[in-house]
Design a protein around this motif. Sequence first.
Motif, PDB file in Angstrom:
ATOM      1  N   GLY A 173       0.812  -1.209   0.000  1.00 40.94           N
ATOM      2  CA  GLY A 173       0.000   0.000   0.000  1.00 40.94           C
ATOM      3  C   GLY A 173       0.846   1.259   0.000  1.00 40.94           C
ATOM      4  O   GLY A 173       0.527   2.235  -0.690  1.00 40.94           O
ATOM      5  N   LEU A 174       1.937   1.243   0.760  1.00 37.65           N
ATOM      6  CA  LEU A 174       2.827   2.402   0.794  1.00 37.65           C
ATOM      7  C   LEU A 174       3.532   2.621  -0.541  1.00 37.65           C
ATOM      8  O   LEU A 174       3.699   3.757  -0.988  1.00 37.65           O
ATOM      9  N   VAL A 175       3.918   1.527  -1.207  1.00 36.27           N
ATOM     10  CA  VAL A 175       4.538   1.648  -2.526  1.00 36.27           C
ATOM     11  C   VAL A 175       3.516   2.184  -3.528  1.00 36.27           C
ATOM     12  O   VAL A 175       3.820   3.075  -4.338  1.00 36.27           O
ATOM     13  N   ALA A 176       2.284   1.686  -3.479  1.00 39.33           N
ATOM     14  CA  ALA A 176       1.245   2.169  -4.387  1.00 39.33           C
ATOM     15  C   ALA A 176       0.966   3.649  -4.150  1.00 39.33           C
ATOM     16  O   ALA A 176       0.807   4.420  -5.106  1.00 39.33           O
ATOM     17  N   ALA A 177       0.920   4.072  -2.893  1.00 37.87           N
ATOM     18  CA  ALA A 177       0.685   5.481  -2.572  1.00 37.87           C
ATOM     19  C   ALA A 177       1.836   6.350  -3.066  1.00 37.87           C
ATOM     20  O   ALA A 177       1.618   7.447  -3.591  1.00 37.87           O
ATOM     21  N   ALA A 178       3.059   5.868  -2.927  1.00 35.87           N
ATOM     22  CA  ALA A 178       4.226   6.633  -3.400  1.00 35.87           C
ATOM     23  C   ALA A 178       4.203   6.760  -4.916  1.00 35.87           C
ATOM     24  O   ALA A 178       4.484   7.826  -5.466  1.00 35.87           O
ATOM     25  N   ARG A 179       3.844   5.674  -5.607  1.00 30.43           N
ATOM     26  CA  ARG A 179       3.755   5.733  -7.077  1.00 30.43           C
ATOM     27  C   ARG A 179       2.689   6.728  -7.520  1.00 30.43           C
ATOM     28  O   ARG A 179       2.889   7.496  -8.453  1.00 30.43           O
ATOM     29  N   LYS A 180       1.553   6.701  -6.833  1.00 32.65           N
ATOM     30  CA  LYS A 180       0.467   7.622  -7.174  1.00 32.65           C
ATOM     31  C   LYS A 180       0.913   9.067  -6.949  1.00 32.65           C
ATOM     32  O   LYS A 180       0.655   9.940  -7.775  1.00 32.65           O
ATOM     33  N   GLU A 181       1.602   9.304  -5.843  1.00 36.89           N
ATOM     34  CA  GLU A 181       2.098  10.647  -5.526  1.00 36.89           C
ATOM     35  C   GLU A 181       3.113  11.122  -6.565  1.00 36.89           C
ATOM     36  O   GLU A 181       3.225  12.312  -6.847  1.00 36.89           O
ATOM     37  N   MET A 182       3.850  10.179  -7.146  1.00 42.21           N
ATOM     38  CA  MET A 182       4.863  10.519  -8.146  1.00 42.21           C
ATOM     39  C   MET A 182       4.294  10.519  -9.559  1.00 42.21           C
ATOM     40  O   MET A 182       5.048  10.561 -10.533  1.00 42.21           O
ATOM     41  N   GLY A 183       2.992  10.438  -9.687  1.00 45.88           N
ATOM     42  CA  GLY A 183       2.367  10.476 -11.004  1.00 45.88           C
ATOM     43  C   GLY A 183       2.466   9.170 -11.769  1.00 45.88           C
ATOM     44  O   GLY A 183       2.399   9.153 -12.986  1.00 45.88           O
ATOM     45  N   GLY A 184       2.649   8.072 -11.079  1.00 48.04           N
ATOM     46  CA  GLY A 184       2.738   6.765 -11.722  1.00 48.04           C
ATOM     47  C   GLY A 184       4.114   6.430 -12.253  1.00 48.04           C
ATOM     48  O   GLY A 184       4.314   5.366 -12.825  1.00 48.04           O
ATOM     49  N   ASN A 185       5.064   7.331 -12.083  1.00 48.33           N
ATOM     50  CA  ASN A 185       6.430   7.070 -12.545  1.00 48.33           C
ATOM     51  C   ASN A 185       7.110   6.048 -11.644  1.00 48.33           C
ATOM     52  O   ASN A 185       6.757   5.919 -10.475  1.00 48.33           O
TER      53      ASN A 185
END
Length: 90
Positions: free
Chosen positions: A52-64
């Motif tokens: 979940g934390l990795v998914a949230a970080a990816r979302k925060e980074m615009g999917g990059n």
Amino acid sequence: MAIDRRTLLEEVILRHPPDDVNLVADGPFLKGSFVDATGVEPFEYNPLLAKGLVAAARKEMGGNPIRLTLEYPATPKPAPFAPGSPRGSR
């Protein structure tokens, strides 16, 4: 939190439960050493929370993709230990 360190230690490395000498590491420093933060609770193994934390970080980074940069000193010679540290007093 993404790596089950206890199971890794017990089943792969020791092949028996941890004892007083062989403890599960909760950080980069030796337990009980002067740099060990005894008041800080280690993260428990929780793969769902880690994902979940990795998914949230990816979302925060615009999917990059998540990119990590490791920095280290440019000098090939290690720095001396601080005076008064256990190794500096040898």
